[in-house]
Design a protein around this motif. Structure first.
Motif, PDB file in Angstrom:
ATOM      1  N   GLN A 201      35.766  31.637  40.270  1.00  0.00           N
ATOM      2  CA  GLN A 201      36.757  31.702  41.343  1.00  0.00           C
ATOM      3  C   GLN A 201      38.179  31.795  40.804  1.00  0.00           C
ATOM      4  O   GLN A 201      39.015  32.535  41.344  1.00  0.00           O
TER       5      GLN A 201
ATOM      6  N   TRP B 222      38.765  35.322  39.581  1.00  0.00           N
ATOM      7  CA  TRP B 222      38.832  36.233  40.732  1.00  0.00           C
ATOM      8  C   TRP B 222      40.185  36.125  41.426  1.00  0.00           C
ATOM      9  O   TRP B 222      40.819  37.128  41.761  1.00  0.00           O
ATOM     10  N   GLN B 223      40.639  34.886  41.626  1.00  0.00           N
ATOM     11  CA  GLN B 223      41.917  34.669  42.302  1.00  0.00           C
ATOM     12  C   GLN B 223      43.097  35.193  41.486  1.00  0.00           C
ATOM     13  O   GLN B 223      44.036  35.776  42.040  1.00  0.00           O
TER      14      GLN B 223
ATOM     15  N   ALA C 174      43.192  38.941  41.731  1.00  0.00           N
ATOM     16  CA  ALA C 174      43.611  39.368  43.064  1.00  0.00           C
ATOM     17  C   ALA C 174      45.124  39.278  43.246  1.00  0.00           C
ATOM     18  O   ALA C 174      45.714  40.036  44.031  1.00  0.00           O
TER      19      ALA C 174
ATOM     20  N   THR D 255      36.419  42.215  38.715  1.00  0.00           N
ATOM     21  CA  THR D 255      36.285  41.726  40.092  1.00  0.00           C
ATOM     22  C   THR D 255      34.883  41.988  40.626  1.00  0.00           C
ATOM     23  O   THR D 255      34.267  41.112  41.255  1.00  0.00           O
TER      24      THR D 255
ATOM     25  N   LEU E  73      32.566  39.475  38.945  1.00  0.00           N
ATOM     26  CA  LEU E  73      32.806  38.117  39.432  1.00  0.00           C
ATOM     27  C   LEU E  73      32.252  37.938  40.841  1.00  0.00           C
ATOM     28  O   LEU E  73      31.608  36.920  41.148  1.00  0.00           O
ATOM     29  N   GLU E  74      32.481  38.909  41.685  1.00  0.00           N
ATOM     30  CA  GLU E  74      31.982  38.818  43.062  1.00  0.00           C
ATOM     31  C   GLU E  74      30.451  38.812  43.098  1.00  0.00           C
ATOM     32  O   GLU E  74      29.842  38.109  43.909  1.00  0.00           O
TER      33      GLU E  74
END
Length: 267
Positions: A200, A203-204, A207, A254, A257-258
Motif C-alpha cells: 500500500q 502504491w500510494q 500515485a 502499479t 502492486l494492485e
C-alpha cells in the motif's frame, strides 16, 4: 608504492572524478599482461590505495581473475579492513574465488566485536548453501546484540525468500523518525513478502509521485526497481539515464502492486 595522485581529480565532481579515475586505472592496468608478476604487483599495491575507486577496482580485478592463489592475500586484507566498502569488495572477491568453504573461514568475521564488521560479514551468506545461509541469518536475527545487525539479517532473509524477519521489518517500517529513503526501502522488502503495509505504501507513493521532491521520487524509484529485481520482473530497456521511462516503470509497478493487493483481499 602506489601513487594515488595519478588517479585523483580534486576539481571534478564525485561522479565525474570516479569515471575519470576508473578509465585511467583501466588504461594503466591494460599495459600489463594479465596474470603476470607485474600485473599482480600493480593490483596488490593499489589494494592499499587511499582512493576508494582504485581500491575497489583492484579487488574486482582480483576476483575476476578466477585465481584462488589470491585468497591468502585477500583474507589478510579482510582481517585489517575498517571501511565498509573495503570489506564488501574483499568479501565479494573471496566469495567469487570460492574462499568460504568452511565455517572457520568466515565465523570470525560474523562474531567480530565490531558491529559494522558483523553487518558486512552477512554478505558472506551470498556464497554459502541456502540452508547454511538461512541458519546464520536467523541466528543473527534472533540473537545479535546490535539492532542494526538484526535488521540487516532480516533484509538479507528477504532475498532468500524467508519471512522470518517480517516482525522486525514491520516494526522498523512503523517508526516515526526514519528517513523517507529508509522507509521506502523497508516498504520494498515488505512488498516482496506480500505484506499489505509495504504494498500500500508503494502504491500510494507512486500515485502521488508528482507531489514528491525530486530526491524522494528517486528514492521511491530505487525501491520499485529493487522489487522488480527481487521478483524477477522485467524493467524497460534504457540506454541513457536521460531516457529513463519513469512513467512506464511506475505503471508496471502499479499493475503489479494492485494485483498483489487484490490477491490478498480475496484470501
Amino acid at each position: 608504492m602506489n601513487d594515488d595522485n595519478e588517479f585523483s581529480h580534486p576539481m571534478l565532481s564525485f561522479c565525474e572524478g570516479g569515471n575519470e579515475t576508473a578509465a585511467k586505472f583501466e588504461k594503466k592496468l591494460s599495459t600489463f599482461e594479465p596474470g603476470s608478476d607485474a600485473w599482480k604487483e600493480f593490483l596488490k599495491t593499489h589494494c592499499d590505495s587511499q582512493n576508494h575507486v582504485v581500491q575497489t577496482m583492484s579487488f574486482q580485478e582480483i576476483h575476476k581473475s578466477g585465481d584462488p592463489e589470491w585468497l591468502d592475500f585477500l583474507f589478510a586484507h579482510l582481517q585489517r579492513a575498517t571501511v565498509y566498502t573495503d570489506r564488501l569488495s574483499i568479501i565479494c572477491a573471496i566469495g567469487e574465488l570460492g574462499g568460504f568453504q568452511h565455517k572457520e573461514d568466515y565465523a570470525p568475521f560474523l562474531e567480530s566485536e565490531d558491529e559494522h564488521a558483523r553487518m558486512t560479514a552477512l554478505f558472506i551468506t551470498l556464497y554459502l548453501p541456502r540452508e547454511e545461509a538461512l541458519a546464520i541469518l536467523v541466528d543473527k536475527l534472533n540473537y545479535d546484540p546490535s539492532l542494526a545487525v538484526r535488521r540487516s539479517a532480516a533484509k538479507r532473509l528477504v532475498k532468500l525468500g524467508s519471512d522470518a524477519g517480517l516482525p522486525l521489518l514491520l516494526k522498523e517500517f512503523h517508526e516515526d523518525d526514519q528517513s523517507y529513503f529508509s522507509k521506502s526501502r523497508c516498504a520494498a522488502d515488505l512488498a516482496v513478502l506480500r505484506a499489505p503495509e509495504g504494498l500500500q505504501f508503494l502504491w500510494q507513493q507512486i500515485a502521488t509521485h508528482h507531489s514528491l521532491s525530486r530526491q524522494d521520487r528517486t528514492y521511491i524509484l530505487f525501491a520499485i526497481c529493487d522489487v522488480f529485481v527481487k521478483e524477477g520482473l522485467e524493467l524497460p530497456p534504457c540506454e541513457r539515464p536521460a531516457d529513463l521511462p519513469l512513467e512506464l516503470i511506475f505503471q508496471r509497478a502499479t499493475d503489479w502492486l494492485e494485483a498483489q493487493l487484490a490477491a490478498i483481499a480475496e484470501e
